[in-house]
Design an enzyme around this catalytic site. Structure first.
Site, PDB file in Angstrom:
ATOM      1  N   ASP A 165       0.873  -1.187   0.000  1.00  0.00           N
ATOM      2  CA  ASP A 165       0.000   0.000   0.000  1.00  0.00           C
ATOM      3  C   ASP A 165       0.904   1.229   0.000  1.00  0.00           C
ATOM      4  OD1 ASP A 165      -3.235   0.292   0.984  1.00  0.00           O
ATOM      5  OD2 ASP A 165      -1.988   2.104   1.018  1.00  0.00           O
TER       6      ASP A 165
ATOM      7  N   ARG B 206     -20.667   3.114  -9.452  1.00  0.00           N
ATOM      8  CA  ARG B 206     -19.242   2.704  -9.553  1.00  0.00           C
ATOM      9  C   ARG B 206     -18.516   3.547 -10.609  1.00  0.00           C
ATOM     10  NH1 ARG B 206     -22.103  -2.188  -9.206  1.00  0.00           N
ATOM     11  NH2 ARG B 206     -21.610  -3.491  -7.410  1.00  0.00           N
TER      12      ARG B 206
ATOM     13  N   HIS C 284     -19.910  -5.376 -14.293  1.00  0.00           N
ATOM     14  CA  HIS C 284     -20.084  -5.360 -12.837  1.00  0.00           C
ATOM     15  C   HIS C 284     -20.675  -4.000 -12.453  1.00  0.00           C
ATOM     16  CE1 HIS C 284     -19.504  -6.115  -8.639  1.00  0.00           C
ATOM     17  NE2 HIS C 284     -18.636  -5.124  -8.497  1.00  0.00           N
TER      18      HIS C 284
HETATM   19  C1  LMR Z   1     -19.290  -4.537  -4.727  1.00  0.00           C
HETATM   20  O1  LMR Z   1     -20.064  -4.954  -5.593  1.00  0.00           O
HETATM   21  O2  LMR Z   1     -19.400  -4.813  -3.536  1.00  0.00           O
HETATM   22  C2  LMR Z   1     -18.139  -3.659  -5.129  1.00  0.00           C
HETATM   23  O3  LMR Z   1     -18.168  -3.442  -6.502  1.00  0.00           O
HETATM   24  C3  LMR Z   1     -18.103  -2.384  -4.367  1.00  0.00           C
HETATM   25  C4  LMR Z   1     -19.264  -1.471  -4.672  1.00  0.00           C
HETATM   26  O4  LMR Z   1     -19.015  -0.285  -4.901  1.00  0.00           O
HETATM   27  O5  LMR Z   1     -20.407  -1.901  -4.640  1.00  0.00           O
END
Ligand code: LMR
Length: 308
Positions: free
Chosen positions: A32, A87, A174
């Protein structure tokens, strides 16, 4: 011992290191930029080892020299979203982090398989692959794995059955346009379409799509980390053990599903070389349409990336 590096010692990174150490998956490096945090967390985890009985060595560091020779590098570094944010809102801030991290990976661990976790997941995976200049199969993302474990959890909760018998599949991006696939989500081989009605399935699909946001709303100042860490562990394990397990991964498409030159979530075979195969599933016309929306959305984010 394999060498696994996790970049980012926040909740996701540190919990992933903990899980992988407890499974003795290899020696671990947690890096980090914040001084003291990776060192302190690594020492704390090392002091858990006698009781939890693992021999994995864990090093916390701020120095990229320490990632040299890594077999796998997982990128969790980045800013999480807050309630009300998408996101996508993290695109700019996290792009700069990904560029810096990937420049260092190229220098210090050019032979690693790289797994991207930072959001927005799909464009960040694309960006990482461009900066890393590695074969595309060696760079992939973790989104669909997390969405699928959420979908599996909600199916088990609904049916009151063991999670162990559930295998769920979520593809696409996602984000809010992800695509949970009920016909490929099974309980001991039985598709859930045989076990519950359409309205119930739709409720579980919607909850899965909002799965990340549901947790962000609880935390107010951070996002999920236990299930993301479990998803990372599952993926890394398949790479380092060369298990060739099939799971959803954000993979580079070269014609699969009709798309080319873009990263998106698809079922993939994961082994030592990273993404070793992509399974081109048969989808309904409606699902094809939704997948197109999902991929177009990823492409539009990719266009916003400053690749120089
Ligand atoms: C999730 O799905 O938990 C991650 O992508 C974090 C978020 O911002 O939801």
């Amino acid at each position: 011992m394999k060498k696994i590096t996790v970049i980012g010692a926040g909740n996701v990174g540190a919990t992933a290191v903990q899980r992988m150490a407890e499974l003795e998956m290899g020696d671990l490096v947690m890096l980090d930029i914040v001084e003291g945090i990776p060192q302190g967390k690594a020492l704390d985890l090392m002091q858990s080892a006698p009781l939890m009985e693992y021999d994995s060595h864990i090093r916390g560091t701020n120095d990229y020299n320490d990632i040299t020779g890594s077999d796998v590098v997982v990128i969790t570094a980045g800013v999480p979203r807050k309630p009300g944010m998408d996101r996508k809102d993290l695109l700019k801030i996290n792009s700069n982090i990904i560029k810096d991290v990937c420049t260092n990976i190229t220098e210090y661990a050019p032979d690693a398989v790289v797994i991207v976790v930072t959001n927005p997941l799909d464009p960040m995976t694309y960006l990482a692959s461009r900066v890393l200049d590695m074969p595309d199969n060696r760079v992939f993302g973790m989104g669909g794995m997390l969405d699928s474990t959420r979908f599996a959890t909600f199916v088990a909760m609904e049916l009151g059955c063991s999670v162990k018998d559930i295998s769920a599949m979520v593809i696409g991006s996602h984000d809010n346009l992800m695509l949970p696939l009920p016909q490929y989500t099974t309980v001991s081989g039985i598709p859930i379409t045989e076990l519950m009605d359409e309205d119930t399935i739709q409720e579980l699909v919607d909850r899965t799509i909002n799965g990340g946001a549901e947790i962000v709303k609880y935390f107010k100042n951070g996002s999920a980390f236990y299930a993301p860490a479990a998803s990372i562990t599952h993926m890394v394990e398949s790479v380092i053990r060369d298990s060739k397990r099939i799971m959803p991964a954000t993979a580079y498409l070269k014609g699969e599903y009709g798309y080319d030159g873009v990263y998106a979530g698809v079922p993939a075979k994961i082994g030592r070389e990273g993404v070793e195969d992509i399974i081109d599933l048969k989808l309904s016309d409606k699902q094809k349409e939704l997948l197109t929306k999902s991929v177009v959305n990823i492409q539009s984010s990719i266009e916003l990336l400053e690749l120089e």
